[in-house]
Design a protein around this motif. Structure first.
Motif, PDB file in Angstrom:
ATOM      1  N   GLU A 207       4.099  -5.777  -9.138  1.00  0.00           N
ATOM      2  CA  GLU A 207       5.209  -6.128  -8.241  1.00  0.00           C
ATOM      3  C   GLU A 207       5.400  -5.063  -7.164  1.00  0.00           C
ATOM      4  O   GLU A 207       5.665  -5.373  -6.005  1.00  0.00           O
ATOM      5  N   ALA A 208       5.240  -3.787  -7.544  1.00  0.00           N
ATOM      6  CA  ALA A 208       5.426  -2.704  -6.568  1.00  0.00           C
ATOM      7  C   ALA A 208       4.344  -2.737  -5.495  1.00  0.00           C
ATOM      8  O   ALA A 208       4.632  -2.587  -4.299  1.00  0.00           O
ATOM      9  N   ILE A 209       3.106  -2.937  -5.909  1.00  0.00           N
ATOM     10  CA  ILE A 209       2.007  -2.975  -4.937  1.00  0.00           C
ATOM     11  C   ILE A 209       2.156  -4.183  -4.012  1.00  0.00           C
ATOM     12  O   ILE A 209       1.987  -4.073  -2.788  1.00  0.00           O
ATOM     13  N   ALA A 213       2.815  -3.983  -0.070  1.00  0.00           N
ATOM     14  CA  ALA A 213       1.838  -4.570   0.834  1.00  0.00           C
ATOM     15  C   ALA A 213       2.482  -5.617   1.742  1.00  0.00           C
ATOM     16  O   ALA A 213       2.150  -5.718   2.935  1.00  0.00           O
ATOM     17  N   ASP A 214       3.419  -6.394   1.183  1.00  0.00           N
ATOM     18  CA  ASP A 214       4.098  -7.392   2.008  1.00  0.00           C
ATOM     19  C   ASP A 214       4.980  -6.746   3.069  1.00  0.00           C
ATOM     20  O   ASP A 214       5.119  -7.261   4.188  1.00  0.00           O
ATOM     21  N   ILE A 218      -0.561  -4.309   7.949  1.00  0.00           N
ATOM     22  CA  ILE A 218      -1.810  -3.561   7.783  1.00  0.00           C
ATOM     23  C   ILE A 218      -2.713  -3.623   9.013  1.00  0.00           C
ATOM     24  O   ILE A 218      -3.630  -2.806   9.142  1.00  0.00           O
ATOM     25  N   ALA A 219      -2.497  -4.577   9.909  1.00  0.00           N
ATOM     26  CA  ALA A 219      -3.408  -4.753  11.038  1.00  0.00           C
ATOM     27  C   ALA A 219      -3.495  -3.511  11.928  1.00  0.00           C
ATOM     28  O   ALA A 219      -4.608  -3.066  12.258  1.00  0.00           O
ATOM     29  N   GLU A 326      -2.170 -10.766   8.933  1.00  0.00           N
ATOM     30  CA  GLU A 326      -1.064 -10.787   7.977  1.00  0.00           C
ATOM     31  C   GLU A 326      -1.110 -12.041   7.113  1.00  0.00           C
ATOM     32  O   GLU A 326      -0.852 -11.983   5.911  1.00  0.00           O
ATOM     33  N   ARG A 327      -1.439 -13.182   7.712  1.00  0.00           N
ATOM     34  CA  ARG A 327      -1.558 -14.405   6.922  1.00  0.00           C
ATOM     35  C   ARG A 327      -2.692 -14.281   5.916  1.00  0.00           C
ATOM     36  O   ARG A 327      -2.562 -14.697   4.758  1.00  0.00           O
TER      37      ARG A 327
END
Length: 463
Positions: A207-209, A213-214, A218-219, A326-327
């Motif tokens: 859940e933390a990762i 990440a959400d 990251i782009a 992102e998608r």
């Protein structure tokens, strides 16, 4: 007279230390009958072997004090007989001293006995102070401890005087002590990892990762990293590998290329024409891959460089490209296989940590030992670091005692309130009763001397 003195002593020679408790109905002090309310063996106030030995010492001192009172009484009787028989003026002095000694002994006996029980079992006010005032004494003790031992300034000054930082540094500077600390830490780590449930930790880690990440785009980061890789030429080895593998594949699978070309040809073309075209396509493709493999300055390699550079910029600045990444990220993270991989990572990490903690020569243990030894050496020599550590400890201790002072003192108050009154009195008397019996002895001696002095002054002045 014997009955009176037996009650006065509270012990006599038969061990009846509490003969006058509750009018002579209480248990004997020398007995081992457990008192109600947690006074029995194993209770909060259970009598230990040391307590029983102290209780025997109290009885001996009671016997001595009572024996001294009996001796003074006997001297008084004999002196009065001698005085009535006209044996000499000295008898008056002795009788006066003995009489005052008895008064002093009886007064001090009353004072000492009134602390623990009602003298002679009589309901005299302000007696049996400890049994009747036990809860008030516990409350007062709690307040006393809170005001005089749990005050912030007191705690800070005490810790500062101890110099924990310096002492800790000297202790940790010893390799043997560091080995012990490292071993204890390793044991604690193993114990903590054993207690933790894999399912709970995996759920938390996953859940933390996923949440991190959400929340993090990251782009731009990928674009910056790709731009640096292209600028440093780090991607060229990947291109080299791709070219080599493509050349090897084409060499081994020429039939596959021919089948792909002929299979896509129109049905009306002759077969030999399809084979000629396929053979030409295969040779051109093989030549292209070979040249690209062998020529570092091949135009196709430059095109790859430009494509990657443009893609890196788009990742950082192009809104559409960033949205697509992102998608894609969300789709990948949402797949069950990825979540299982994230969750299973905990098992690998735990096994690695446990193995490292158990191995005395592991890199983890060695680095931890070196870090602790270095910290100990610095603490032992660096006064600035010592002051900083002392300040941390002082602040932490002051925070605890000021924040939880009420809870700490209530522990004393509630514990004392939970004790059985009779058993508490016996317990306290076992610890301080021997010293209190000296008050009776001193009262006898001081009373006799005072009586002798008063009698002497009176006869001197009057005479």
């Amino acid at each position: 007279m014997e009955r009176t003195y037996g009650d006065i002593d509270g012990a006599g020679t038969g061990g009846a230390a509490d003969a006058d408790t509750g009018g002579g109905r209480g248990p004997k002090a020398g007995g081992t009958r457990p008192a109600p309310g947690g006074g029995g063996p194993g209770g909060p106030l259970a009598f230990s072997a040391a307590d029983q030995e102290k209780q025997r010492a109290v009885r001996r001192m009671k016997t001595l004090a009572t024996g001294l009172l009996l001796a003074v009484a006997l001297v008084y009787v004999l002196a009065k007989w001698a005085q009535s028989a006209g044996l000499g003026g000295w008898s008056g002095y002795v009788a006066a001293a003995a009489e005052a000694g008895m008064v002093g002994a009886l007064a001090d006996w009353f004072a000492v006995t009134a602390l623990f029980r009602r003298p002679l079992g009589l309901p005299i006010p302000h007696t049996a102070i400890i049994p009747t005032k036990k809860d008030q004494l516990g409350h007062s003790l709690g307040e006393f401890v809170g005001e005089n031992f749990l005050a912030g300034d007191v705690v800070r000054q005490r810790l500062r005087a101890v110099g924990i930082g310096s002492r800790l540094g000297v202790w940790l500077a010893e390799p043997a002590h560091v080995d012990r600390v490292t071993a204890e830490l390793a044991t604690a780590v193993r114990g903590a990892l054993t207690v933790l449930r894999d399912a709970d930790v995996q759920a938390v880690v996953g859940e933390a990762i996923t949440r991190r990440a959400d929340a993090q785009e990251i782009a731009p980061g990928l674009g910056t990293m790709l731009e640096k890789v292209v600028a440093d030429g780090g991607h060229r080895r990947v291109v080299d590998l791709v070219c080599v593998r493509a050349h090897d594949w084409l060499t081994l699978h020429s039939d596959s290329v021919m089948d792909a070309v002929t299979g896509g040809a129109p049905g009306w073309t002759p077969r030999f024409v399809d084979r000629k075209v396929g053979d030409r396509v295969y040779r051109e493709l093989l030549r292209f891959v070979t040249e690209m493999r062998d020529m570092p300055d091949h135009p196709a390699r430059g095109a790859v460089d430009r494509f990657l550079a443009d893609f890196a910029r788009d990742l950082q600045s192009d809104t559409d490209t960033r949205a697509r990444v992102e998608r894609l990220k969300s789709e990948v993270l949402g797949r069950g296989e990825v979540q299982d991989l994230i969750a299973s990572a905990w098992g690998s990490v735990r096994a690695m940590i446990v193995a490292a903690a158990e191995d005395e020569r592991s890199e983890l243990r060695l680095r931890a030992r070196a870090a602790i030894l270095s910290l100990g050496t610095r603490l032992a020599t660096d006064e600035r670091l010592q002051r900083k550590v002392d300040g941390w400890l002082e602040d932490a201790a002051v925070y605890v005692v000021t924040t939880y002072r009420g809870e700490i003192t209530s522990l004393i108050t509630e514990t004392v309130a939970g004790w059985d009154a009779e058993h508490t009195s016996r317990k306290i008397e076992a610890h301080i009763g021997r010293d209190l019996q000296f008050i009776r002895i001193n009262g006898t001696v001081v009373g006799a001397l005072a009586g002798l002095l008063i009698y002497t002054l009176t006869h001197t002045v009057v005479g």
